[in-house]
Design a protein around this motif. Structure first.
Motif, PDB file in Angstrom:
ATOM      1  N   SER A   1       0.834  -1.191   0.000  1.00  0.00           N
ATOM      2  CA  SER A   1       0.000   0.000   0.000  1.00  0.00           C
ATOM      3  C   SER A   1       0.874   1.249   0.000  1.00  0.00           C
ATOM      4  O   SER A   1       1.908   1.286   0.670  1.00  0.00           O
ATOM      5  CB  SER A   1      -0.906   0.008   1.235  1.00  0.00           C
TER       6      SER A   1
ATOM      7  N   ASP B   1       0.186   3.967   1.360  1.00  0.00           N
ATOM      8  CA  ASP B   1       0.104   4.574   2.692  1.00  0.00           C
ATOM      9  C   ASP B   1       1.114   3.973   3.662  1.00  0.00           C
ATOM     10  O   ASP B   1       1.559   4.629   4.590  1.00  0.00           O
ATOM     11  CB  ASP B   1      -1.304   4.407   3.275  1.00  0.00           C
TER      12      ASP B   1
ATOM     13  N   CYS C   1      -9.849   4.316  12.960  1.00  0.00           N
ATOM     14  CA  CYS C   1     -10.078   3.549  11.730  1.00  0.00           C
ATOM     15  C   CYS C   1     -11.312   4.065  10.988  1.00  0.00           C
ATOM     16  O   CYS C   1     -11.350   4.053   9.757  1.00  0.00           O
ATOM     17  CB  CYS C   1     -10.243   2.067  12.057  1.00  0.00           C
TER      18      CYS C   1
ATOM     19  N   ARG D   1     -10.229   7.186   9.198  1.00  0.00           N
ATOM     20  CA  ARG D   1      -9.319   6.902   8.079  1.00  0.00           C
ATOM     21  C   ARG D   1      -9.547   5.470   7.572  1.00  0.00           C
ATOM     22  O   ARG D   1      -8.700   4.593   7.739  1.00  0.00           O
ATOM     23  CB  ARG D   1      -7.868   7.076   8.521  1.00  0.00           C
ATOM     24  N   PRO D   2     -10.678   5.211   6.935  1.00  0.00           N
ATOM     25  CA  PRO D   2     -10.986   3.841   6.493  1.00  0.00           C
ATOM     26  C   PRO D   2     -10.022   3.310   5.433  1.00  0.00           C
ATOM     27  O   PRO D   2      -9.874   2.092   5.271  1.00  0.00           O
ATOM     28  CB  PRO D   2     -12.414   3.979   5.936  1.00  0.00           C
ATOM     29  N   GLU D   3      -9.360   4.233   4.700  1.00  0.00           N
ATOM     30  CA  GLU D   3      -8.427   3.794   3.656  1.00  0.00           C
ATOM     31  C   GLU D   3      -7.086   3.356   4.214  1.00  0.00           C
ATOM     32  O   GLU D   3      -6.271   2.754   3.504  1.00  0.00           O
ATOM     33  CB  GLU D   3      -8.228   4.938   2.632  1.00  0.00           C
ATOM     34  N   HIS D   4      -6.846   3.641   5.487  1.00  0.00           N
ATOM     35  CA  HIS D   4      -5.543   3.331   6.088  1.00  0.00           C
ATOM     36  C   HIS D   4      -5.605   1.977   6.798  1.00  0.00           C
ATOM     37  O   HIS D   4      -6.548   1.726   7.549  1.00  0.00           O
ATOM     38  CB  HIS D   4      -5.155   4.414   7.088  1.00  0.00           C
TER      39      HIS D   4
END
Length: 230
Positions: free
Chosen positions: A94, A96, A179, A182-185
């Motif tokens: 990812s 991130d 979480c 920041r659901p994409e993390h």
């Protein structure tokens, strides 16, 4: 007019000591340098914005500064880091959360960031501390310690050699809340960040749980002005 020129010279001469004293005062007592740190989703940007607006409304001069480590401002390394990140992403990682496995690289990276952050302080932060009452920074060198790609011992030593903020405020919340923000993390990385930050809590002036923006603002203000109350 000679009389006018003589008066002007006398006036300027009398003003010089005040100018010197003012400059010395700014050097000895620069503006407050307040750093906000925390995991992704902890509310740093929102808090910095709210604190800045609060201080500006009370006639303080405020300077905003983003101190993240992802973009170099002085060292010409952005193209190199972008290429490395692209290759890592091609391998399935990812963007991130990119982890480097080389121990040598993890030792070198803190030194690179140390030079970068020192240049930022000398050419951005320090001059602005002479102009403004408050420098509000979203992130600082402590994020180098939290990074998964740095040797923690080396980064910690270099942290102690960095110019220290007036106050470092740690913002946090429950894992589920972070979480959700920041659901994409990846959740596992947020947990890792929170764990590492808590291992270095001795560096923090105050820890604040960001449940409510107004309550967070009150707690930050209490931290900033606690010396005036005591």
């Amino acid at each position: 007019n000679p009389k006018y020129l003589n008066k002007l010279k006398i006036y300027n001469y009398k003003k010089i000591p005040r100018i010197i004293l003012s400059a010395l005062n700014k050097i000895i007592h620069p503006g407050e340098f307040i750093v906000f740190v925390g995991t992704d989703g902890s509310g740093k940007s929102t808090t910095v914005k709210n604190v800045g607006e609060y201080l500006k409304n009370r006639k303080f001069k405020v300077y905003y500064y983003y101190g993240g480590r992802f973009k170099f401002k002085f060292l010409p390394l952005n193209k190199l880091t972008s290429k490395v990140a692209e290759k890592k992403c091609e391998s399935g990682e990812s963007r991130d959360v990119i982890h480097y496995k080389s121990p040598l690289l993890k030792i070198m990276i803190p030194f690179v960031y140390y030079v970068e952050y020192m240049l930022r302080y000398l050419f951005i932060l320090l001059p602005n501390r002479m102009k403004y009452n408050y420098i509000l920074a979203d992130r600082y060198f402590i994020d180098v310690i939290v990074s998964p790609n740095t040797n923690k011992t080396v980064a910690k030593i270099l942290y102690h050699l960095m110019p220290k903020p007036s106050k470092t405020i740690f913002l946090y919340n429950d894992i589920e809340v972070l979480c959700r923000r920041r659901p994409e993390h990846p959740k596992e990385d947020i947990i890792r960040q929170l764990t590492v930050f808590r291992n270095y809590r001795k560096f923090f002036s105050k820890e604040i749980k960001t449940e409510n923006p107004e309550q967070t603002l009150r707690e930050v203000m209490g931290c900033l002005f606690e010396r005036e109350k005591s």
